[in-house]
Design an enzyme around this catalytic site. Structure first.
Site, mmCIF file in Angstrom:
data_model
loop_
_atom_site.group_PDB
_atom_site.id
_atom_site.type_symbol
_atom_site.label_atom_id
_atom_site.label_comp_id
_atom_site.label_asym_id
_atom_site.label_seq_id
_atom_site.Cartn_x
_atom_site.Cartn_y
_atom_site.Cartn_z
ATOM 1 N N HIS A 305 0.840 -1.190 0.000
ATOM 2 C CA HIS A 305 0.000 0.000 0.000
ATOM 3 C C HIS A 305 0.874 1.239 0.000
ATOM 4 C CE1 HIS A 305 -3.210 2.783 1.106
ATOM 5 N NE2 HIS A 305 -4.026 1.846 0.661
ATOM 6 N N ASP A 362 -7.933 -5.624 0.167
ATOM 7 C CA ASP A 362 -8.381 -6.480 -0.930
ATOM 8 C C ASP A 362 -7.935 -7.933 -0.802
ATOM 9 O OD1 ASP A 362 -9.692 -4.437 -2.358
ATOM 10 O OD2 ASP A 362 -7.775 -3.683 -3.061
HETATM 11 N N1 CMC Z 1 4.169 -7.530 -4.684
HETATM 12 C C1 CMC Z 1 5.516 -7.472 -4.879
HETATM 13 N N2 CMC Z 1 6.233 -6.351 -4.762
HETATM 14 C C2 CMC Z 1 5.581 -5.226 -4.438
HETATM 15 C C3 CMC Z 1 4.195 -5.206 -4.221
HETATM 16 C C4 CMC Z 1 3.480 -6.413 -4.349
HETATM 17 N N3 CMC Z 1 2.165 -6.460 -4.161
HETATM 18 N N4 CMC Z 1 3.790 -3.953 -3.916
HETATM 19 C C5 CMC Z 1 4.902 -3.203 -3.940
HETATM 20 N N5 CMC Z 1 5.985 -3.963 -4.250
HETATM 21 C C6 CMC Z 1 7.381 -3.500 -4.332
HETATM 22 C C7 CMC Z 1 7.614 -2.753 -5.632
HETATM 23 O O1 CMC Z 1 8.082 -3.611 -6.656
HETATM 24 C C8 CMC Z 1 8.640 -1.741 -5.221
HETATM 25 O O2 CMC Z 1 9.905 -2.369 -5.181
HETATM 26 P P1 CMC Z 1 11.243 -1.531 -5.552
HETATM 27 O O3 CMC Z 1 11.342 -0.470 -4.504
HETATM 28 O O4 CMC Z 1 12.330 -2.558 -5.480
HETATM 29 O O5 CMC Z 1 11.032 -0.974 -6.928
HETATM 30 C C9 CMC Z 1 8.280 -1.408 -3.759
HETATM 31 O O6 CMC Z 1 7.579 -2.570 -3.284
HETATM 32 C C10 CMC Z 1 7.381 -0.180 -3.621
HETATM 33 O O7 CMC Z 1 6.276 -0.349 -4.497
HETATM 34 P P2 CMC Z 1 5.633 0.833 -5.353
HETATM 35 O O8 CMC Z 1 4.896 0.255 -6.506
HETATM 36 O O9 CMC Z 1 6.689 1.853 -5.662
HETATM 37 O O10 CMC Z 1 4.660 1.434 -4.267
HETATM 38 P P3 CMC Z 1 3.381 2.319 -4.528
HETATM 39 O O11 CMC Z 1 3.085 3.003 -3.268
HETATM 40 O O12 CMC Z 1 3.549 3.137 -5.749
HETATM 41 O O13 CMC Z 1 2.231 1.220 -4.885
HETATM 42 C C11 CMC Z 1 0.507 -0.361 -4.639
HETATM 43 C C12 CMC Z 1 1.291 0.765 -3.977
HETATM 44 C C13 CMC Z 1 -0.724 -0.691 -3.797
HETATM 45 C C14 CMC Z 1 0.005 0.092 -6.015
HETATM 46 C C15 CMC Z 1 1.395 -1.621 -4.766
HETATM 47 O O14 CMC Z 1 1.782 -2.065 -3.484
HETATM 48 C C16 CMC Z 1 0.722 -2.752 -5.549
HETATM 49 O O15 CMC Z 1 0.771 -2.755 -6.783
HETATM 50 N N6 CMC Z 1 0.051 -3.732 -4.832
HETATM 51 C C17 CMC Z 1 -0.685 -4.779 -5.490
HETATM 52 C C18 CMC Z 1 -2.048 -4.263 -5.915
HETATM 53 C C19 CMC Z 1 -2.982 -4.050 -4.735
HETATM 54 O O16 CMC Z 1 -3.125 -4.910 -3.874
HETATM 55 N N7 CMC Z 1 -3.679 -2.906 -4.736
HETATM 56 C C20 CMC Z 1 -4.665 -2.570 -3.720
HETATM 57 C C21 CMC Z 1 -4.249 -1.441 -2.845
HETATM 58 S S1 CMC Z 1 -5.282 -1.233 -1.386
HETATM 59 C C22 CMC Z 1 -6.885 -0.930 -1.928
HETATM 60 C C23 CMC Z 1 -7.058 0.158 -2.921
HETATM 61 O O17 CMC Z 1 -6.326 1.141 -2.958
HETATM 62 O O18 CMC Z 1 -7.970 0.064 -3.693
#
Ligand code: CMC
Length: 427
Positions: A305, A362
């Site tokens: 998140h 989720d």
């Molecule tokens: N699985 C594997 N690696 C992950 C994941 C994951 N689910 N989420 C983040 N990471 C890693 C990502 O690869 C990155 O690594 P690095 O720093 O080496 O590049 C690091 O963690 C930070 O991730 P980010 O994408 O830069 O973080 P963000 O804040 O931009 O994204 C997020 C947040 C929710 C989009 C992301 O965690 C994600 O894609 N999660 C899976 C989808 C998900 O479950 N979404 C629902 C969110 S909660 C409900 C809602 O908002 O609707």
């Protein structure tokens, strides 16, 4: 904490006020930055930018805290109802019994859709994704309820808000009914908000439908857990759309479109699909390895998140609710065991520990929704239904703010500089 922040830019020093909220990080008010320095700030994805002032919802992502108007989500999920939380978000205070009764009555009286809208559904393919239908039907509401689109009139704004909250279950249930080829069911006003939705979704005209109170309570709780989440992507979309003066129905349709993405609300559908694909606990390590592999786009859905760097408090309640629903419906979907073991393995893995990735709202919601009988394609539609209250509350807050301006971000331009047009024959 000093009440100004100093910034050195080539040629001059500038100072900006530091503003404090009631709780949470202070912000540097850089509204005069461009006028004073000719520079913009650069923050793609808004990782350090507060886009607005708001009194609705507070999250402390490090501590795993979520408050609506000051009330912890755990307390609301346990003791409150979705109608009460809706009133709280819209009006700022918990209602008295009388206020709650009147509010519930008002919402109940707006649950029906204009009959012409039923014809509108028939324009969609039967296999259309319910979120595609929701985007279209909610966008079309302004064509049917034009008498509540004057956003300068607080009364019309409130009527539009009530209409949206009330009609969303009807719209979502009809999207489901259309996809399975069953007749639409009209709302039944002696049922609760959530009971009514269950009946419109799973009932058929030929037989009476009995609402299972445990399922009704669990789904109501799921709605509470999704009601609002401060300036997330879809809420920011609603605010941005609304900032131009667009009508509320169009703004909420924009929010639904944004919510659909798998990084946001679409993650509940993607999470259950992932768990089903994993299928057996023995296969979990393979998926964990893929999630960690930078050359593989796969991510653990329902994990991670932007704000929470701790357990999402909504996921805690969700996990508890799975067991309640399984007991009540006497089901035992093996996918829950896969989810539990996946969580445990990920939370003990250095990659997830270092990046502070925890289950989010989720991760477990799909297991419950599937046990209740919803197909995965309906999961995000249910999220949209519940989040509508947050969207309209945030939209109302923004429109009521006398300092509200059109949302208009700046950019760092990296395209070609000015050049002369060359006629096609000379290129
Ligand atoms: N699985 C594997 N690696 C992950 C994941 C994951 N689910 N989420 C983040 N990471 C890693 C990502 O690869 C990155 O690594 P690095 O720093 O080496 O590049 C690091 O963690 C930070 O991730 P980010 O994408 O830069 O973080 P963000 O804040 O931009 O994204 C997020 C947040 C929710 C989009 C992301 O965690 C994600 O894609 N999660 C899976 C989808 C998900 O479950 N979404 C629902 C969110 S909660 C409900 C809602 O908002 O609707």
């Amino acid at each position: 904490m000093s009440d100004t922040a100093k910034l050195q830019v080539p040629g001059k020093d500038v100072e900006y006020p530091v503003l404090s909220g009631s709780v949470g990080p202070d912000v540097i008010d850089i509204r005069k930055l461009y006028g004073q320095t000719g520079m913009f700030t650069y923050d793609p994805g808004f990782t350090s930018t507060a886009s607005c002032e708001s009194g609705l919802t507070y999250i402390d992502g490090d501590e795993g805290v979520l408050l609506h108007r000051g009330y912890p989500i755990g307390q609301l999920a346990e003791h409150s109802s979705f109608m009460e939380v809706s009133y709280l978000l819209l009006n700022g205070e918990l209602p008295s019994q009388d206020e709650l009764d009147k509010f519930s009555h008002t919402i109940t009286r707006h649950t029906m859709l204009h009959e012409q809208l039923a014809t509108f559904y028939r324009g969609f393919r039967r296999d259309a994704h319910p979120m595609a239908v929701m985007c279209g039907v909610v966008g079309a509401l302004s064509a049917f309820y034009h008498d509540s689109t004057d956003i300068t009139d607080p009364q019309q704004r409130m009527i539009a808000s009530h209409r949206l909250i009330a009609k969303m279950p009807t719209i979502a249930a009809m999207a489901y009914k259309y996809s399975v080829g069953q007749p639409f069911l009209y709302p039944q006003n002696d049922l609760s908000y959530t009971g009514n939705f269950l009946r419109m979704t799973f009932g058929v005209p030929a037989e009476p439908y009995e609402v299972n109170p445990v399922v009704e309570k669990a789904l109501d709780r799921i709605f509470i857990l999704h009601a609002d989440h401060e300036q997330n992507a879809s809420t920011s979309t609603v605010r941005l759309a609304g900032s131009s003066g667009a009508n509320p129905f169009a703004c909420i349709a924009a929010g639904i479109a944004c919510l659909w993405g798998p990084a946001h609300g679409g993650a509940n559908e993607a999470a259950l699909n992932m768990l089903r694909e994993i299928g057996r606990p023995e296969r979990i390590p393979e998926y964990i390895a893929r999630a960690k592999d930078k050359n593989d786009p796969f991510r653990l859905m329902g994990f991670g998140h932007r704000v929470y760097k701790n357990y999402d408090p909504r996921a805690t309640v969700m996990q508890k609710t799975v067991r309640e629903v399984f007991d009540a419906l006497k089901v035992n979907d093996p996918v829950f065991e896969v989810a539990l073991q996946l969580e445990e393995m990920a939370l003990n893995d250095p990659y997830f520990i270092e990046k502070k990735l925890f289950p989010n709202v989720d991760f477990y919601s799909g297991v419950i929704l599937s046990a209740i009988g919803f197909p995965t394609t309906m999961f995000t539609a249910l999220f949209a239904l519940a989040r509508t209250v947050g969207w309209v509350a945030q939209w109302n807050e923004m429109i009521s703010d006398p300092e509200q301006k059109i949302g208009r971000p700046r950019q760092l331009y990296t395209g070609p500089v000015q050049r002369d047009y060359v006629p096609v024959g000379q290129r």
